[in-house]
Design a protein around this motif. Structure first.
Motif, short mmCIF file in Angstrom:
data_model
loop_
_atom_site.label_atom_id
_atom_site.label_comp_id
_atom_site.label_asym_id
_atom_site.label_seq_id
_atom_site.Cartn_x
_atom_site.Cartn_y
_atom_site.Cartn_z
N ASN A 1 0.84 -1.20 0.00
CA ASN A 1 0.00 0.00 0.00
C ASN A 1 0.87 1.24 0.00
OD1 ASN A 1 -1.99 -1.92 1.99
ND2 ASN A 1 -2.87 -0.88 0.26
N GLY A 2 0.48 2.20 -0.83
CA GLY A 2 1.20 3.47 -0.84
C GLY A 2 2.50 3.46 -1.62
N ALA A 3 2.80 2.34 -2.30
CA ALA A 3 4.05 2.24 -3.04
C ALA A 3 4.07 3.14 -4.27
CB ALA A 3 4.30 0.79 -3.46
N SER B 1 -1.06 3.21 -8.02
CA SER B 1 -2.16 4.00 -8.60
C SER B 1 -1.64 5.27 -9.26
CB SER B 1 -3.17 4.39 -7.52
OG SER B 1 -3.84 3.25 -7.07
N THR B 2 -0.66 5.86 -8.63
CA THR B 2 -0.09 7.09 -9.19
C THR B 2 0.58 6.80 -10.54
OG1 THR B 2 0.26 7.86 -6.92
CG2 THR B 2 1.45 9.02 -8.66
N THR B 3 1.24 5.66 -10.63
CA THR B 3 1.86 5.26 -11.89
C THR B 3 0.79 5.08 -12.98
OG1 THR B 3 3.65 4.19 -10.70
CG2 THR B 3 3.34 3.52 -13.00
N GLU C 1 -2.76 -4.82 -9.03
CA GLU C 1 -3.53 -5.68 -8.15
C GLU C 1 -2.90 -5.72 -6.77
OE1 GLU C 1 -7.12 -6.90 -9.38
OE2 GLU C 1 -6.11 -7.46 -7.53
N GLU C 2 -3.77 -5.66 -5.79
CA GLU C 2 -3.30 -5.78 -4.42
C GLU C 2 -3.00 -7.25 -4.12
OE1 GLU C 2 -1.75 -3.76 -1.86
OE2 GLU C 2 -3.36 -2.55 -2.72
N LYS C 3 -3.90 -8.12 -4.64
CA LYS C 3 -3.75 -9.55 -4.38
C LYS C 3 -2.84 -10.19 -5.42
CE LYS C 3 -8.30 -9.96 -4.56
NZ LYS C 3 -8.76 -8.59 -4.58
#
Ligand code: ATP
Length: 237
Positions: free
Chosen positions: A41-43, A46-48, A194-196
């Motif tokens: 999380n927060g890596a 989404s921003t990329t 994906e988170e998973k």
């Protein structure tokens, strides 16, 4: 193969309100290939995606799109709407559905010809059976189908999908991954967040791990094992 290369991010720095969260991201998305972006999380995943799709302008670095003859064009300053016309699409926001219109009317927004709509109905018989029903009364899974169906008929060149399975039932998630594989077969270049990790690793061709605003490791899925995953999530890959 360099000729597969469709979208390229080079040295991307970006952030919000003066706070940098991407510190020089390099990524390559290839035609007929799924690039999975993983990380804690927060890596900055989404921003990329936002930078790739044109929702967020980087403070430095460039986004390039290959043209028909493989020449690269700088699209860093192109808006998301302009990019979508050039074949770089963000899903699913790129194509909302209109709840008060029927399935048929919804599809007509994206697909002008009856032949194109028929191809959707062949692929999704359950939508065909309810083509005169308003989209708002469909199940979540059916609405999802209606959202993605036009992509099969008019595939984008590049599809950026930020957690497409978030909050969806397992069966719908399975269907999304099947769909993603279909798009790859059509030659689409896919950038998938994906988170998973477990699901995405079954379909990805290439995996990029992000850690604190950087790509910490990128390579073929076959080289991703338990140790590498653990290391990546701890930010030490
Ligand atoms: P997650 O898996 O939690 O979605 P992520 O890897 O997608 O995380 P980002 O959403 O890109 O990471 O967030 C990276 C950093 O940028 C985080 O510290 C986050 O708090 C911050 N951030 C994200 N969106 C915004 C925003 N709209 N405004 C301000 N800060 C933001």
């Amino acid at each position: 193969d360099a000729s597969d290369l469709l979208l390229r991010l080079r040295g991307i720095r970006a952030g919000y309100a003066g706070v940098e969260v991407l510190h020089g991201v390099d990524l390559e998305v290839r035609s007929g290939s799924i690039l999975a972006l993983l990380g804690a999380n927060g890596a900055g995943k989404s921003t990329t995606c936002a930078v790739a799709a044109g929702l967020l302008a980087p403070t430095s670095g460039i986004v390039e799109l290959a043209g028909e003859r493989g020449e690269f064009r700088d699209i860093t300053r192109l808006s998301a709407v302009r990019r979508s016309r050039d074949g770089v699409l963000l899903a699913p926001e790129g194509r909302g559905i209109f709840p008060s219109l029927t399935i048929d009317e919804n599809l007509s927004m994206w697909l002008r010809s009856a032949a194109e709509r028929d191809r959707v109905y062949e692929r999704f018989p359950n939508l065909a059976a309810r083509r005169k029903v308003v989209a708002g009364s469909l199940s979540g899974g059916e609405q999802q189908q209606l959202t993605v169906a036009p992509l099969l008929v008019r595939p984008p060149r590049v599809l950026v999908a930020d957690e497409p399975s978030l909050g969806l039932a397992p069966l719908v998630v399975e269907e999304i991954f099947r769909f993603v594989v279909e798009l790859r077969e059509l030659g689409v270049a896919l950038l998938l967040v994906e988170e998973k990790a477990s699901e995405i690793l079954t379909v990805a061709d290439t995996v990029a791990f992000m850690s604190v605003g950087r790509v910490s490791w990128c390579g073929p899925r076959s080289e991703v094992d338990e140790d590498r995953l653990t290391a990546a999530y701890l930010g030490i890959a």
